[in-house]
Design a protein around this motif. Structure first.
Motif, PDB file in Angstrom:
ATOM      1  N   GLN A 226       0.830  -1.199   0.000  1.00 30.10           N
ATOM      2  CA  GLN A 226       0.000   0.000   0.000  1.00 30.10           C
ATOM      3  C   GLN A 226       0.864   1.248   0.000  1.00 30.10           C
ATOM      4  O   GLN A 226       1.908   1.281   0.648  1.00 30.10           O
ATOM      5  N   ASP A 227       0.406   2.306  -0.688  1.00 31.21           N
ATOM      6  CA  ASP A 227       1.249   3.469  -0.910  1.00 31.21           C
ATOM      7  C   ASP A 227       0.405   4.743  -0.919  1.00 31.21           C
ATOM      8  O   ASP A 227      -0.595   4.833  -1.638  1.00 31.21           O
ATOM      9  N   LEU A 228       0.824   5.733  -0.150  1.00 30.33           N
ATOM     10  CA  LEU A 228       0.143   7.027  -0.080  1.00 30.33           C
ATOM     11  C   LEU A 228       0.816   8.096  -0.931  1.00 30.33           C
ATOM     12  O   LEU A 228       0.392   9.253  -0.934  1.00 30.33           O
ATOM     13  N   THR A 229       1.860   7.729  -1.688  1.00 27.26           N
ATOM     14  CA  THR A 229       2.674   8.720  -2.378  1.00 27.26           C
ATOM     15  C   THR A 229       1.875   9.587  -3.340  1.00 27.26           C
ATOM     16  O   THR A 229       2.002  10.819  -3.346  1.00 27.26           O
ATOM     17  N   VAL A 230       1.024   8.980  -4.169  1.00 30.13           N
ATOM     18  CA  VAL A 230       0.282   9.755  -5.165  1.00 30.13           C
ATOM     19  C   VAL A 230      -0.699  10.714  -4.493  1.00 30.13           C
ATOM     20  O   VAL A 230      -0.917  11.833  -4.971  1.00 30.13           O
ATOM     21  N   LEU A 231      -1.268  10.303  -3.370  1.00 31.24           N
ATOM     22  CA  LEU A 231      -2.178  11.187  -2.628  1.00 31.24           C
ATOM     23  C   LEU A 231      -1.409  12.374  -2.046  1.00 31.24           C
ATOM     24  O   LEU A 231      -1.869  13.523  -2.139  1.00 31.24           O
ATOM     25  N   GLN A 232      -0.255  12.107  -1.438  1.00 30.81           N
ATOM     26  CA  GLN A 232       0.540  13.187  -0.866  1.00 30.81           C
ATOM     27  C   GLN A 232       0.983  14.173  -1.939  1.00 30.81           C
ATOM     28  O   GLN A 232       0.973  15.392  -1.726  1.00 30.81           O
ATOM     29  N   LYS A 233       1.317  13.652  -3.122  1.00 26.99           N
ATOM     30  CA  LYS A 233       1.702  14.520  -4.226  1.00 26.99           C
ATOM     31  C   LYS A 233       0.528  15.386  -4.664  1.00 26.99           C
ATOM     32  O   LYS A 233       0.686  16.596  -4.904  1.00 26.99           O
ATOM     33  N   ALA A 234      -0.662  14.797  -4.767  1.00 26.28           N
ATOM     34  CA  ALA A 234      -1.850  15.553  -5.169  1.00 26.28           C
ATOM     35  C   ALA A 234      -2.156  16.663  -4.170  1.00 26.28           C
ATOM     36  O   ALA A 234      -2.473  17.799  -4.551  1.00 26.28           O
ATOM     37  N   ILE A 235      -2.067  16.350  -2.877  1.00 31.23           N
ATOM     38  CA  ILE A 235      -2.336  17.351  -1.841  1.00 31.23           C
ATOM     39  C   ILE A 235      -1.319  18.485  -1.914  1.00 31.23           C
ATOM     40  O   ILE A 235      -1.673  19.671  -1.819  1.00 31.23           O
ATOM     41  N   ASN A 236      -0.051  18.141  -2.113  1.00 29.86           N
ATOM     42  CA  ASN A 236       0.999  19.163  -2.206  1.00 29.86           C
ATOM     43  C   ASN A 236       0.797  20.067  -3.417  1.00 29.86           C
ATOM     44  O   ASN A 236       0.991  21.289  -3.345  1.00 29.86           O
ATOM     45  N   GLU A 237       0.416  19.482  -4.546  1.00 28.06           N
ATOM     46  CA  GLU A 237       0.228  20.276  -5.758  1.00 28.06           C
ATOM     47  C   GLU A 237      -0.998  21.184  -5.656  1.00 28.06           C
ATOM     48  O   GLU A 237      -0.990  22.311  -6.158  1.00 28.06           O
ATOM     49  N   LEU A 238      -2.052  20.725  -4.988  1.00 24.90           N
ATOM     50  CA  LEU A 238      -3.240  21.557  -4.803  1.00 24.90           C
ATOM     51  C   LEU A 238      -2.980  22.688  -3.813  1.00 24.90           C
ATOM     52  O   LEU A 238      -3.464  23.810  -3.997  1.00 24.90           O
ATOM     53  N   SER A 239      -2.233  22.391  -2.758  1.00 23.60           N
ATOM     54  CA  SER A 239      -1.862  23.384  -1.750  1.00 23.60           C
ATOM     55  C   SER A 239      -3.081  24.188  -1.275  1.00 23.60           C
ATOM     56  O   SER A 239      -3.064  25.424  -1.278  1.00 23.60           O
ATOM     57  N   LEU A 240      -4.119  23.480  -0.861  1.00 22.63           N
ATOM     58  CA  LEU A 240      -5.350  24.122  -0.403  1.00 22.63           C
ATOM     59  C   LEU A 240      -5.226  24.513   1.063  1.00 22.63           C
ATOM     60  O   LEU A 240      -4.772  23.711   1.888  1.00 22.63           O
ATOM     61  N   PRO A 241      -5.645  25.724   1.425  1.00 25.81           N
ATOM     62  CA  PRO A 241      -5.562  26.155   2.831  1.00 25.81           C
ATOM     63  C   PRO A 241      -6.405  25.253   3.739  1.00 25.81           C
ATOM     64  O   PRO A 241      -7.438  24.714   3.323  1.00 25.81           O
ATOM     65  N   ASP A 242      -5.945  25.117   4.979  1.00 27.70           N
ATOM     66  CA  ASP A 242      -6.676  24.394   6.021  1.00 27.70           C
ATOM     67  C   ASP A 242      -6.908  22.924   5.679  1.00 27.70           C
ATOM     68  O   ASP A 242      -7.889  22.312   6.113  1.00 27.70           O
ATOM     69  N   THR A 243      -5.998  22.350   4.889  1.00 25.25           N
ATOM     70  CA  THR A 243      -6.097  20.942   4.508  1.00 25.25           C
ATOM     71  C   THR A 243      -5.076  20.119   5.288  1.00 25.25           C
ATOM     72  O   THR A 243      -3.918  20.522   5.428  1.00 25.25           O
ATOM     73  N   GLU A 244      -5.504  18.981   5.778  1.00 28.40           N
ATOM     74  CA  GLU A 244      -4.606  18.127   6.547  1.00 28.40           C
ATOM     75  C   GLU A 244      -4.787  16.679   6.125  1.00 28.40           C
ATOM     76  O   GLU A 244      -5.916  16.186   6.028  1.00 28.40           O
ATOM     77  N   LEU A 245      -3.664  15.989   5.866  1.00 27.03           N
ATOM     78  CA  LEU A 245      -3.675  14.541   5.662  1.00 27.03           C
ATOM     79  C   LEU A 245      -3.641  13.908   7.046  1.00 27.03           C
ATOM     80  O   LEU A 245      -2.644  13.979   7.770  1.00 27.03           O
ATOM     81  N   ASN A 246      -4.739  13.306   7.435  1.00 30.07           N
ATOM     82  CA  ASN A 246      -5.012  12.888   8.806  1.00 30.07           C
ATOM     83  C   ASN A 246      -4.846  11.371   8.902  1.00 30.07           C
ATOM     84  O   ASN A 246      -5.767  10.620   8.597  1.00 30.07           O
ATOM     85  N   ILE A 247      -3.649  10.913   9.301  1.00 29.88           N
ATOM     86  CA  ILE A 247      -3.312   9.487   9.266  1.00 29.88           C
ATOM     87  C   ILE A 247      -3.311   8.907  10.670  1.00 29.88           C
ATOM     88  O   ILE A 247      -2.673   9.431  11.577  1.00 29.88           O
ATOM     89  N   HIS A 248      -4.032   7.799  10.829  1.00 28.39           N
ATOM     90  CA  HIS A 248      -4.082   7.077  12.105  1.00 28.39           C
ATOM     91  C   HIS A 248      -3.639   5.637  11.873  1.00 28.39           C
ATOM     92  O   HIS A 248      -4.332   4.869  11.197  1.00 28.39           O
ATOM     93  N   LEU A 249      -2.467   5.268  12.432  1.00 25.76           N
ATOM     94  CA  LEU A 249      -1.930   3.916  12.316  1.00 25.76           C
ATOM     95  C   LEU A 249      -1.877   3.280  13.712  1.00 25.76           C
ATOM     96  O   LEU A 249      -1.933   3.982  14.722  1.00 25.76           O
ATOM     97  N   PRO A 250      -1.751   1.953  13.788  1.00 26.69           N
ATOM     98  CA  PRO A 250      -1.705   1.314  15.106  1.00 26.69           C
ATOM     99  C   PRO A 250      -0.583   1.832  15.996  1.00 26.69           C
ATOM    100  O   PRO A 250      -0.728   1.909  17.216  1.00 26.69           O
ATOM    101  N   ASP A 251       0.567   2.202  15.398  1.00 25.06           N
ATOM    102  CA  ASP A 251       1.715   2.652  16.177  1.00 25.06           C
ATOM    103  C   ASP A 251       1.996   4.148  16.014  1.00 25.06           C
ATOM    104  O   ASP A 251       3.037   4.643  16.431  1.00 25.06           O
ATOM    105  N   ARG A 252       1.038   4.860  15.393  1.00 25.68           N
ATOM    106  CA  ARG A 252       1.246   6.310  15.205  1.00 25.68           C
ATOM    107  C   ARG A 252      -0.102   7.006  15.145  1.00 25.68           C
ATOM    108  O   ARG A 252      -0.924   6.705  14.277  1.00 25.68           O
TER     109      ARG A 252
END
Length: 371
Positions: A226-252
């Motif tokens: 599983q890979d979040l790279t393309v999503l992170q790239k899309a979010i960075n390119e859009l650069s929308l204010p008040d946007t957060e990639l909200n990740i919840h993992l078992p150890d983080r």
């Protein structure tokens, strides 16, 4: 007629603590059945329950390498688990044995108990090793352990198949799993029933929750496929204010299971991760987002059942095209700006309600104990 059911299960572990099993036991108990669960001890159990759960310590503590070798050579884990269950139940009677598993364990222990007690044996298969290429589900990924991972996988498949051929019936989570088990494992000799994963309607429901941030949320584990790279790239390119990639993992940034529904409701998009080569993966987080009627962004499209289900329920999109991802995010961002929350106009969600699915399993248990 109420049933006395012994359930053998793999460990209750983070982040979701076996939601399929949890809801089933809650439902069966509410319907007047007696449920007793034996599971491998792993993470501390955080949820309330009014039925008995016996946890048996197996792989924690001591040498993981030595235990793994013993398991590879002698099926040590199943043997110890079987002996513990047998010892703790020698003065008790049951109507049937139910076993639910992520892969293989504890199928052989359940089969032996059912065989010795002459009881119906129902196996619930949530995943199959064959649905993902390689051995990506195994957690120890050091390069020098790679040969053992593949050997371990092959031996587990042989053991799993032998146990499944001893079942009275099998339940599983997707049409792909059902067909694979029928054609490649039991050769149509054992009835295989499709019971989808789903959402708990008491926890996962729509409610408009205002949020000061546009949250793109992922809750779950991250496997090596599983890979979040393309999503992170899309979010960075859009650069929308008040946007957060909200990740919840078992150890983080772990989120307790009783707060997952609230976290989804305050989110604007729920991310589901899969793989193009995955077969029949119907992750619980998709159904929970569906229950909360939140937009689903599935990356990438599996070009199969999950993508079809997303389309069938109008739950969102499945894609790995960065332009499509950006368009989807932007459209939901505009909705959030206007209303302070997002609401996906889903359809057909009731077919994935866990209450209905638990009722189907209850009917199967009644049927196979009456034969």
């Amino acid at each position: 007629m109420s049933l006395h059911i012994i359930i053998l299960a793999d460990a209750y572990g983070k982040p979701s603590f076996a939601p399929r099993l949890r809801y089933l036991c809650h439902y069966l108990t509410r319907k007047g059945h007696s449920v007793e669960v034996f599971a491998e001890q792993w993470d501390e159990i955080p949820f309330e329950h009014n039925y008995t759960i016996h946890e048996i310590k197996l792989m924690k503590g001591g040498s993981w390498i030595m235990k793994s070798i013993a398991n590879l050579l002698w099926d040590w884990k199943n043997k110890v688990f079987y002996q513990q269950v047998k010892q703790q139940t020698q003065d008790k009677t049951y109507d049937l044995v139910f076993c639910t598993t992520f892969s293989t364990f504890p199928l052989n222990a359940a089969a032996q108990i059912a065989r010795e007690r002459h009881l119906p044996f129902i196996a619930d298969i949530r995943d199959l090793d064959e649905q993902i290429q390689g051995a990506q589900y195994q957690h120890h990924r050091q390069w020098y352990l790679l040969p053992m991972r593949y050997i371990y996988k092959l031996i587990n498949i042989l053991r799993r198949n032998r146990a499944l051929r001893q079942t009275t019936a099998i339940t599983t989570i997707s049409p792909w799993h059902k067909t694979f088990i029928e054609q490649h494992i039991v050769n149509n000799s054992t009835p295989v029933h499709l019971i989808y994963n789903g959402f708990d309607p008491q926890q996962f429901y729509f409610e408009p929750v205002l949020s000061s941030q546009f949250l793109i949320t992922y809750i779950g584990k991250l496997y090596e496929f599983q890979d979040l790279t393309v999503l992170q790239k899309a979010i960075n390119e859009l650069s929308l204010p008040d946007t957060e990639l909200n990740i919840h993992l078992p150890d983080r940034n772990y989120i307790p299971i009783n707060q997952v529904g609230d976290e989804i409701r305050r989110s604007s998009i729920v991310v589901v991760l899969t793989d193009k080569k995955a077969k029949g993966m119907m992750t619980t987080k998709f159904f929970e987002a569906l229950g909360c009627e939140k937009p689903v962004l599935c990356i990438p499209s599996d070009n199969g059942l999950l993508a079809d289900t997303i389309q069938h329920t109008n739950a969102g999109i499945a894609t790995d095209n960065i332009f499509t991802i950006k368009e989807f995010i932007l459209s939901k961002y505009n909705e959030w700006q206007q209303k302070g929350y997002t609401h996906q106009q889903v359809k057909n969600k009731e077919m994935f309600n866990r209450e209905k699915q638990a009722a189907k399993i209850e009917n199967l248990l009644r049927h196979y104990t009456s034969l």
